[in-house]
Design an enzyme around this catalytic site. Structure first.
Site, mmCIF file in Angstrom:
data_model
loop_
_atom_site.group_PDB
_atom_site.id
_atom_site.type_symbol
_atom_site.label_atom_id
_atom_site.label_comp_id
_atom_site.label_asym_id
_atom_site.label_seq_id
_atom_site.Cartn_x
_atom_site.Cartn_y
_atom_site.Cartn_z
ATOM 1 N N SER A 239 0.852 -1.182 0.000
ATOM 2 C CA SER A 239 0.000 0.000 0.000
ATOM 3 C C SER A 239 0.889 1.233 0.000
ATOM 4 O O SER A 239 2.112 1.137 0.014
ATOM 5 C CB SER A 239 -0.905 0.006 1.238
ATOM 6 O OG SER A 239 -0.118 0.099 2.419
ATOM 7 N N LYS A 240 0.266 2.406 0.008
ATOM 8 C CA LYS A 240 1.047 3.642 -0.043
ATOM 9 C C LYS A 240 2.011 3.772 1.129
ATOM 10 O O LYS A 240 3.103 4.298 1.001
ATOM 11 C CB LYS A 240 0.109 4.851 -0.095
ATOM 12 C CG LYS A 240 -0.558 5.032 -1.445
ATOM 13 C CD LYS A 240 -1.349 6.317 -1.508
ATOM 14 C CE LYS A 240 -1.949 6.509 -2.889
ATOM 15 N NZ LYS A 240 -2.715 7.773 -2.997
ATOM 16 N N ARG A 241 1.597 3.270 2.290
ATOM 17 C CA ARG A 241 2.491 3.413 3.442
ATOM 18 C C ARG A 241 3.710 2.500 3.330
ATOM 19 O O ARG A 241 4.708 2.706 4.002
ATOM 20 C CB ARG A 241 1.739 3.131 4.745
ATOM 21 C CG ARG A 241 1.266 1.712 4.927
ATOM 22 C CD ARG A 241 0.390 1.589 6.166
ATOM 23 N NE ARG A 241 -0.152 0.257 6.328
ATOM 24 C CZ ARG A 241 0.476 -0.725 6.959
ATOM 25 N NH1 ARG A 241 1.677 -0.514 7.475
ATOM 26 N NH2 ARG A 241 -0.076 -1.907 7.086
#
Length: 472
Positions: A240-242
Site C-alpha cells: 500500500s502507499k504506506r
C-alpha cells in the site's frame, strides 16, 4: 522463435512499483533474446482512464529508461478491429448475444452465493435461436466457452496450471454500448501484435484459461505465459502507499536514481547468487524468467536506500548531477558561480541516502545558511571558541593562496599557536562556515565555499557567541 513481449498497463492511475517491475521483466526477457518490447495502453475502461494517467505511465517508463521498440498502442484506436473479430466469432457460433437484465444477473449471483456455488453466468441465453434473439433490445455479446475439457498451460514461473472448463463461465466480450471488454481486447491484441511471451502479475492467472479458450476459438497460437507473484509490504500485507506503493515518479521526487530503483525491482523476486548490484546491461545478460521466485516478495525501503547510496557513490559524478539538477531546481538552489557540483558528489554521497537529501546537504556551498543547527551550535559555538575563530579569521584574511592544502595548514597553525587540539579549532570553524557539524575535509570545504563567504560566516558565528555570552 523471435521473442516479443508487451507491457500493457491500464491508464486508471499512476505507474506503481508492481507495474514497473512487470515492465522491467518484460523488457529484460525481450532484450536478452534480441527480441522486441511493446508498450500498449489498455484504455478501454473509458470511465476510469485519463490522459493524466497515460502521461504518468509514459513519464515513468521514460525516467526508468525502459524504451519500447513498438508503440505505444492504444486500444481505443482499435475498436474497428475488435468489431471484426467479434462478428467473426458470432458468425461461427463461438459467441452469442445475451439479453439478461441486471436484475436477473444480480438475483442469479445472490442465489449462487447462498448455495455456495461458483459465481458466474449460467448460460441462460447461450442456446437461443435466431428467431428468439431480438437484437433491437439491449444486449451484450458473450464468448461461448467450452463446456467440458480442461485448459492446461505451463506457466514459466508457476509451473503447470490446469483449470476445468466447467469452472469457467461465458464472459462478456462486448458491452451493451458495443465497446469491447478487457479479456477480449487483450487476446486480439496479443495475436495481432504476435506477442510470444505474456509476462504479467499473478492477479491475472484466473484470466489466462479464459483467454486461451478465446485464442483457440479465433484460431491463433497461444503465447507462453509467466505470472509474477505480487509484492508485499515488509509486514507481509498487500503493498500500500504506506509501504511504498506510490507512483514511480514519486521515487524520482523523493530522490532516488532510476538505476537504483531498477536494481531494487529486479531483485524483488529474482536473484543471481549473492550479487546485489546490477547494471541494466547485467540484468539483460543474467535475467531468466525461470529463476523468478514463485513466492511473493517484500518491499524494503531500507534496502532501496542502501542501493541508492551505492549508485550515488559509484556512478560517474556527471550522471548523478544530471538527476540531481531537478532537485536543485525544486529546492531553489542556484549553483551558478559556485564550486562545480560534480566535485561535491564523491565527498557528499557517503553522508546521504537520496538526491533530495544531497541537494539539501550541499546548499551551504552556494548560499549562507539561515540558522545554526541547534545541537552543533550548543556544543561548538561556546565562548571558549571565540579566540580560535578570531585567530583563524585573521589568518584566513591574509591568505593569498585559497587552496585546500593552504587552508588546512592555517587551521593547523591556529591550533598550534593556541596550544589546542585540532578539534578545538576545526569543529567551531566547521559549524561557523556550514551551520552544522558535518562536512567534507575542512580544507576542501573552506576552498569550495570561497573566501568571501567563509569570512562572512565566521563573523556570524562570532556574533552568535557574543549574544550567547550576553544571555548567560
Amino acid at each position: 522463435m523471435s521473442v516479443k513481449t508487451r507491457f500493457a498497463p491500464s491508464p486508471t492511475g499512476y505507474l506503481h512499483v508492481g507495474g514497473a517491475r512487470t515492465a522491467l521483466y518484460c523488457y529484460l526477457h525481450a532484450k536478452k533474446t534480441s527480441g522486441d518490447f511493446v508498450l500498449r495502453i489498455e484504455d478501454t475502461d473509458r470511465e476510469r482512464s485519463t490522459d493524466e494517467s497515460v502521461q504518468a505511465i509514459l513519464d515513468g517508463m521514460e525516467w526508468l529508461g525502459l524504451s519500447h521498440d513498438e508503440g505505444p498502442y492504444y486500444q481505443t484506436k482499435r475498436f474497428d478491429r475488435y468489431a471484426v473479430v467479434k462478428e467473426h466469432l458470432l458468425a461461427e457460433g463461438k459467441a452469442y448475444p445475451c439479453f439478461c437484465s441486471k436484475e436477473r444477473l444480480d438475483a442469479l449471483r445472490e442465489e449462487q452465493m447462498q448455495n455456495k456455488q461458483n459465481i458466474g453466468y449460467d448460460g441462460h441465453c447461450r442456446n437461443l435461436t435466431v428467431q428468439e434473439q431480438d437484437l433491437s433490445q439491449p444486449h451484450v455479446i458473450r464468448f461461448k466457452n467450452p463446456l467440458d475439457g480442461v485448459v492446461t498451460f505451463d506457466d514459466l514461473i508457476k509451473g503447470e496450471i490446469s483449470v476445468s472448463n466447467a469452472e469457467l463461465d461465458d464472459l462478456i466480450i462486448a458491452r451493451t454500448d458495443g465497446t469491447p471488454t478487457y479479456n477480449f481486447t487483450v487476446v486480439v491484441d496479443d495475436l495481432d501484435m504476435k506477442i510470444t511471451h505474456v509476462i504479467r502479475g499473478d492477479d491475472h492467472v484466473n484470466n489466462t484459461p479464459r483467454q486461451i479458450n478465446m485464442i483457440e476459438a479465433i484460431g491463433g497460437q497461444r503465447p507462453l505465459f509467466a505470472h509474477v507473484p505480487m509484492i508485499l509490504g515488509d509486514d507481509g500485507k498487500r503493498l500500500s502507499k504506506r509501504h511504498g506503493a506510490v507512483s514511480v515518479m514519486q521515487y524520482r521526487d523523493d530522490g532516488y536514481l532510476p538505476q537504483a530503483l531498477l536494481n531494487y525491482l529486479v531483485r524483488l523476486g529474482w536473484s543471481h547468487g549473492d550479487q546485489e548490484i546490477f547494471s541494466l546491461e547485467d540484468m539483460v545478460h543474467l535475467f531468466a524468467l525461470e529463476d523468478v521466485n514463485r513466492a511473493p516478495s517484500a518491499f524494503n525501503t531500507e534496502k532501496l536506500n542502501w542501493l541508492n547510496q551505492q549508485y550515488m557513490k559509484s556512478l560517474p559524478a556527471t550522471e548523478v548531477v544530471n538527476h540531481l539538477e531537478w532537485h536543485l531546481e525544486q529546492q531553489k538552489i542556484n549553483t551558478d558561480g559556485g564550486v562545480a557540483v560534480e566535485l561535491l558528489i564523491p565527498e557528499m554521497a557517503e553522508r546521504v541516502k537520496t538526491l533530495k537529501e544531497l541537494a539539501s546537504a550541499i546548499r551551504y556551498f552556494y548560499e549562507d545558511y539561515q540558522e545554526f543547527d541547534p545541537n552543533a551550535a550548543k556544543k561548538h559555538l561556546r565562548p571558549v571558541a571565540r579566540q580560535p575563530l578570531e585567530l583563524a579569521k585573521e589568518k584566513l584574511v591574509e591568505a593569498a593562496d585559497w587552496s585546500a592544502e593552504t587552508l588546512h595548514q592555517i587551521v593547523s597553525d591556529t591550533a598550534s599557536e593556541l596550544e589546542l587540539g585540532m578539534g578545538k579549532v576545526g569543529m567551531p570553524l566547521r559549524v561557523a562556515i556550514t551551520g552544522a557539524g558535518m562536512s567534507p575535509d575542512l580544507g576542501i570545504t573552506l576552498e569550495w565555499i570561497g573566501k568571501e563567504a567563509v569570512l562572512r560566516r565566521i563573523d556570524k558565528a562570532l556574533d552568535f557567541i557574543t549574544k550567547r555570552e550576553a544571555s548567560s
